[in-house]
Design a protein around this motif. Structure first.
Motif, PDB file in Angstrom:
ATOM      1  N   VAL A 180      30.860  92.705 130.426  1.00  0.00           N
ATOM      2  CA  VAL A 180      29.695  92.839 131.260  1.00  0.00           C
ATOM      3  C   VAL A 180      29.359  91.677 132.100  1.00  0.00           C
ATOM      4  O   VAL A 180      29.997  90.626 131.654  1.00  0.00           O
ATOM      5  N   VAL A 181      28.417  91.931 133.011  1.00  0.00           N
ATOM      6  CA  VAL A 181      28.229  90.596 133.834  1.00  0.00           C
ATOM      7  C   VAL A 181      26.829  90.356 133.664  1.00  0.00           C
ATOM      8  O   VAL A 181      25.542  91.210 133.773  1.00  0.00           O
ATOM      9  N   LEU A 182      26.399  89.130 132.866  1.00  0.00           N
ATOM     10  CA  LEU A 182      25.035  88.797 132.700  1.00  0.00           C
ATOM     11  C   LEU A 182      24.435  88.336 134.010  1.00  0.00           C
ATOM     12  O   LEU A 182      25.102  87.870 134.997  1.00  0.00           O
ATOM     13  N   THR A 183      23.119  88.294 133.944  1.00  0.00           N
ATOM     14  CA  THR A 183      22.379  87.725 135.016  1.00  0.00           C
ATOM     15  C   THR A 183      21.350  86.981 134.117  1.00  0.00           C
ATOM     16  O   THR A 183      21.256  86.776 133.034  1.00  0.00           O
ATOM     17  N   ALA A 184      20.087  86.392 134.729  1.00  0.00           N
ATOM     18  CA  ALA A 184      19.283  85.482 134.216  1.00  0.00           C
ATOM     19  C   ALA A 184      18.461  86.254 133.053  1.00  0.00           C
ATOM     20  O   ALA A 184      18.173  87.361 133.380  1.00  0.00           O
ATOM     21  N   PRO A 185      18.437  85.784 132.015  1.00  0.00           N
ATOM     22  CA  PRO A 185      17.712  86.545 130.844  1.00  0.00           C
ATOM     23  C   PRO A 185      16.122  86.418 130.764  1.00  0.00           C
ATOM     24  O   PRO A 185      15.863  87.207 129.703  1.00  0.00           O
ATOM     25  N   VAL A 186      15.622  86.240 131.827  1.00  0.00           N
ATOM     26  CA  VAL A 186      14.243  86.026 131.789  1.00  0.00           C
ATOM     27  C   VAL A 186      13.861  86.481 132.997  1.00  0.00           C
ATOM     28  O   VAL A 186      14.262  86.400 133.985  1.00  0.00           O
ATOM     29  N   ASP A 233      24.018  82.820 136.073  1.00  0.00           N
ATOM     30  CA  ASP A 233      25.130  82.030 136.700  1.00  0.00           C
ATOM     31  C   ASP A 233      26.238  83.129 137.138  1.00  0.00           C
ATOM     32  O   ASP A 233      27.422  82.688 137.453  1.00  0.00           O
ATOM     33  N   ASP A 234      25.890  84.471 137.265  1.00  0.00           N
ATOM     34  CA  ASP A 234      26.643  85.475 138.138  1.00  0.00           C
ATOM     35  C   ASP A 234      26.642  85.212 139.475  1.00  0.00           C
ATOM     36  O   ASP A 234      27.353  85.665 140.253  1.00  0.00           O
ATOM     37  N   VAL A 235      25.681  84.498 139.930  1.00  0.00           N
ATOM     38  CA  VAL A 235      25.483  84.152 141.512  1.00  0.00           C
ATOM     39  C   VAL A 235      25.705  82.767 141.784  1.00  0.00           C
ATOM     40  O   VAL A 235      25.369  81.936 141.205  1.00  0.00           O
ATOM     41  N   PRO A 236      26.895  82.685 142.756  1.00  0.00           N
ATOM     42  CA  PRO A 236      27.246  81.339 143.043  1.00  0.00           C
ATOM     43  C   PRO A 236      26.165  80.573 143.844  1.00  0.00           C
ATOM     44  O   PRO A 236      25.039  80.967 144.224  1.00  0.00           O
ATOM     45  N   LEU A 237      26.185  79.203 143.439  1.00  0.00           N
ATOM     46  CA  LEU A 237      24.982  78.163 143.961  1.00  0.00           C
ATOM     47  C   LEU A 237      25.537  77.938 145.475  1.00  0.00           C
ATOM     48  O   LEU A 237      26.479  77.212 145.677  1.00  0.00           O
ATOM     49  N   VAL A 238      24.888  78.489 146.528  1.00  0.00           N
ATOM     50  CA  VAL A 238      25.222  78.502 147.792  1.00  0.00           C
ATOM     51  C   VAL A 238      24.498  76.829 148.348  1.00  0.00           C
ATOM     52  O   VAL A 238      23.260  77.111 148.084  1.00  0.00           O
ATOM     53  N   LEU A 239      25.079  75.867 148.718  1.00  0.00           N
ATOM     54  CA  LEU A 239      24.615  74.708 148.888  1.00  0.00           C
ATOM     55  C   LEU A 239      24.235  74.675 150.392  1.00  0.00           C
ATOM     56  O   LEU A 239      24.951  74.709 151.505  1.00  0.00           O
ATOM     57  N   PRO A 240      22.812  74.717 150.711  1.00  0.00           N
ATOM     58  CA  PRO A 240      22.275  74.659 152.034  1.00  0.00           C
ATOM     59  C   PRO A 240      22.882  73.635 152.959  1.00  0.00           C
ATOM     60  O   PRO A 240      23.253  72.639 152.376  1.00  0.00           O
ATOM     61  N   GLU A 241      23.116  73.897 154.125  1.00  0.00           N
ATOM     62  CA  GLU A 241      24.128  73.098 155.126  1.00  0.00           C
ATOM     63  C   GLU A 241      23.079  72.058 155.471  1.00  0.00           C
ATOM     64  O   GLU A 241      23.627  70.956 156.390  1.00  0.00           O
ATOM     65  N   TYR A 242      21.724  71.928 155.310  1.00  0.00           N
ATOM     66  CA  TYR A 242      20.830  70.903 156.149  1.00  0.00           C
ATOM     67  C   TYR A 242      20.989  69.681 155.202  1.00  0.00           C
ATOM     68  O   TYR A 242      20.212  68.833 155.480  1.00  0.00           O
ATOM     69  N   SER A 243      21.651  69.568 154.024  1.00  0.00           N
ATOM     70  CA  SER A 243      21.852  68.343 153.483  1.00  0.00           C
ATOM     71  C   SER A 243      23.358  68.186 152.673  1.00  0.00           C
ATOM     72  O   SER A 243      23.908  69.255 152.552  1.00  0.00           O
ATOM     73  N   ASP A 244      23.713  67.263 152.259  1.00  0.00           N
ATOM     74  CA  ASP A 244      25.050  66.847 151.499  1.00  0.00           C
ATOM     75  C   ASP A 244      24.654  66.193 150.143  1.00  0.00           C
ATOM     76  O   ASP A 244      25.585  65.714 149.532  1.00  0.00           O
ATOM     77  N   PHE A 292      18.347  77.986 143.085  1.00  0.00           N
ATOM     78  CA  PHE A 292      18.391  76.566 142.812  1.00  0.00           C
ATOM     79  C   PHE A 292      17.700  76.340 141.481  1.00  0.00           C
ATOM     80  O   PHE A 292      17.746  75.317 140.826  1.00  0.00           O
ATOM     81  N   LEU A 293      17.726  77.638 140.661  1.00  0.00           N
ATOM     82  CA  LEU A 293      17.373  77.679 139.212  1.00  0.00           C
ATOM     83  C   LEU A 293      18.333  78.318 138.493  1.00  0.00           C
ATOM     84  O   LEU A 293      17.730  79.403 137.849  1.00  0.00           O
ATOM     85  N   PRO A 294      19.458  78.234 138.395  1.00  0.00           N
ATOM     86  CA  PRO A 294      20.496  79.084 137.392  1.00  0.00           C
ATOM     87  C   PRO A 294      19.923  78.999 136.041  1.00  0.00           C
ATOM     88  O   PRO A 294      19.719  77.922 135.472  1.00  0.00           O
ATOM     89  N   THR A 295      19.815  79.990 135.465  1.00  0.00           N
ATOM     90  CA  THR A 295      19.346  80.055 134.142  1.00  0.00           C
ATOM     91  C   THR A 295      19.996  81.009 133.084  1.00  0.00           C
ATOM     92  O   THR A 295      20.593  82.110 133.593  1.00  0.00           O
ATOM     93  N   GLY A 296      19.965  80.697 132.071  1.00  0.00           N
ATOM     94  CA  GLY A 296      20.813  81.422 130.806  1.00  0.00           C
ATOM     95  C   GLY A 296      22.225  80.821 130.550  1.00  0.00           C
ATOM     96  O   GLY A 296      22.356  79.657 130.671  1.00  0.00           O
ATOM     97  N   ARG A 309      29.153  78.088 139.895  1.00  0.00           N
ATOM     98  CA  ARG A 309      30.179  77.543 141.061  1.00  0.00           C
ATOM     99  C   ARG A 309      29.447  77.667 142.211  1.00  0.00           C
ATOM    100  O   ARG A 309      28.576  78.380 142.587  1.00  0.00           O
ATOM    101  N   CYS A 310      29.918  76.583 142.973  1.00  0.00           N
ATOM    102  CA  CYS A 310      29.479  75.897 144.270  1.00  0.00           C
ATOM    103  C   CYS A 310      29.874  76.452 145.460  1.00  0.00           C
ATOM    104  O   CYS A 310      31.170  76.336 145.368  1.00  0.00           O
ATOM    105  N   LEU A 311      29.336  77.065 146.376  1.00  0.00           N
ATOM    106  CA  LEU A 311      29.770  77.426 147.621  1.00  0.00           C
ATOM    107  C   LEU A 311      29.314  76.714 148.840  1.00  0.00           C
ATOM    108  O   LEU A 311      27.779  76.736 148.774  1.00  0.00           O
TER     109      LEU A 311
END
Length: 329
Positions: free
Chosen positions: A80-86, A151-162, A226-230, A321-323
């Motif tokens: 299975v693919v888990l998502t945020a538990p709350v 954490d099934d959703v990749p963390l997309v790093l906004p391009e407006y900052s490094d 911005f709040l990966p949970t679980g 995982r970061c993208l």
């Protein structure tokens, strides 16, 4: 992503998993999971259950997972693919709450003008923190519930900052409503615990256009995801939140490795203080702060392709995982 129970030591826990386009509540025991109906849960929703959690009801269901063959309804967790538990309605975040972390920050500032030696600066900072713990109050800010993801959703790093940074934290999941409760009563309002990575864009923390305003937590902490949970919600009876290890590895290298025993304000103090202002509702998240070792300390921030592995004693392991953000379509 393959789901495992690595680091989960409780006899059972709750999780939410994807079923096609839907998300279902599940009971996890060992390396197995099964969907929970509202009849089995004894409540109409997860938050309704957390208001009056009947862990013994779920314990009885969990015993079937130990059967040699897969008992009816149970599936391998890896399938299975888990998502945020709350599903929180409110997210409260405690800032500057690890004693050693804050001392390091203060020492860095005090030694810049060379008026104090590092030893003198550390002694001064330690006295400040001990006085704050004895006489001060916790510092809170708010996050958006819509930013909570699994954490099934990749963390997309906004391009407006490094300078996007990690902050792994123990998160309290509120049970029955808490409003103006004492420290002695506070733990009666905890349903369980989970892992949260409180991602922060460092160059947006302080306003540049009007410094008098101070910090801008809305912009710096509330980008999508911005709040990966679980991955798990672990019942409070199985966790001693006062002394668990909080560890984050970046691409296999340990960056954070602290203990909640270093909190300036422990969980009862945080719940009590927050509840003096507003009612904490079933399912709400209360983040307890992050130990030393953020990217700001290492002068190394998140990049495309990075993998953050966060673990807290007994609560399992979170892999994010970061993208890099791609061009708008």
């Amino acid at each position: 992503m393959t789901t495992t129970s690595d680091g989960l030591t409780a006899p059972f826990a709750l999780a939410r998993f994807r079923d096609g386009e839907d998300v279902r509540l599940g009971l996890v025991a060992g390396d197995r999971i099964r969907a929970l109906s509202t009849d089995e849960l004894g409540a109409a929703s997860l938050n309704a259950f957390l208001a009056h959690p009947d862990w013994e009801r779920l314990r009885r269901l969990a015993t079937a997972a130990s059967a040699p063959e897969l008992a009816e309804g149970w599936m391998p967790l890896a399938d299975v693919v888990l998502t945020a538990p709350v599903e929180p309605r409110q997210v409260l975040q405690a800032g500057a709450n690890y004693r050693e972390h804050v001392i390091e920050l203060v020492v860095a500032g005090l030694t810049q003008d060379q008026s104090r030696s590092p030893e003198e600066a550390r002694e001064f900072a330690a006295r400040m923190m001990d006085d704050r713990a004895a006489n001060g109050e916790p510092y809170f800010f708010l996050g958006l519930p819509t930013v909570v993801v699994g954490d099934d959703v990749p963390l997309v790093l906004p391009e407006y900052s490094d300078v996007h940074d990690w902050e792994l934290e123990l998160a309290v999941v509120i049970g029955k409503e808490a409003f103006r409760v004492s420290r002695d009563e506070a733990l009666d309002h905890v349903a369980g615990y989970t892992i949260v990575n409180d991602v922060t864009t460092r160059d947006l923390v302080f306003r540049k256009d009007m410094k008098e305003i101070g910090t801008d937590w809305f912009r710096s902490k509330n980008a999508p995801g911005f709040l990966p949970t679980g991955p798990f919600l672990v019942p409070a009876p199985f966790v001693d939140g006062s002394d668990v290890t909080v560890r984050l590895d970046l691409n296999g290298e340990t960056m954070q490795n602290g203990s909640t025993s270093d909190l300036l304000f422990g969980i009862p103090a945080l719940i009590s203080a927050a509840s003096q202002t507003t009612a904490l509702l079933p399912g709400d998240l209360l983040l307890t702060g992050s130990p030393p070792g953020n990217g700001q300390h290492w002068k190394r921030f998140l990049r495309d392709g990075d993998v953050m592995t966060g673990s807290i004693t007994g609560l399992g392991t979170q892999v994010v995982r970061c993208l890099a953000e791609g061009p708008a379509v």
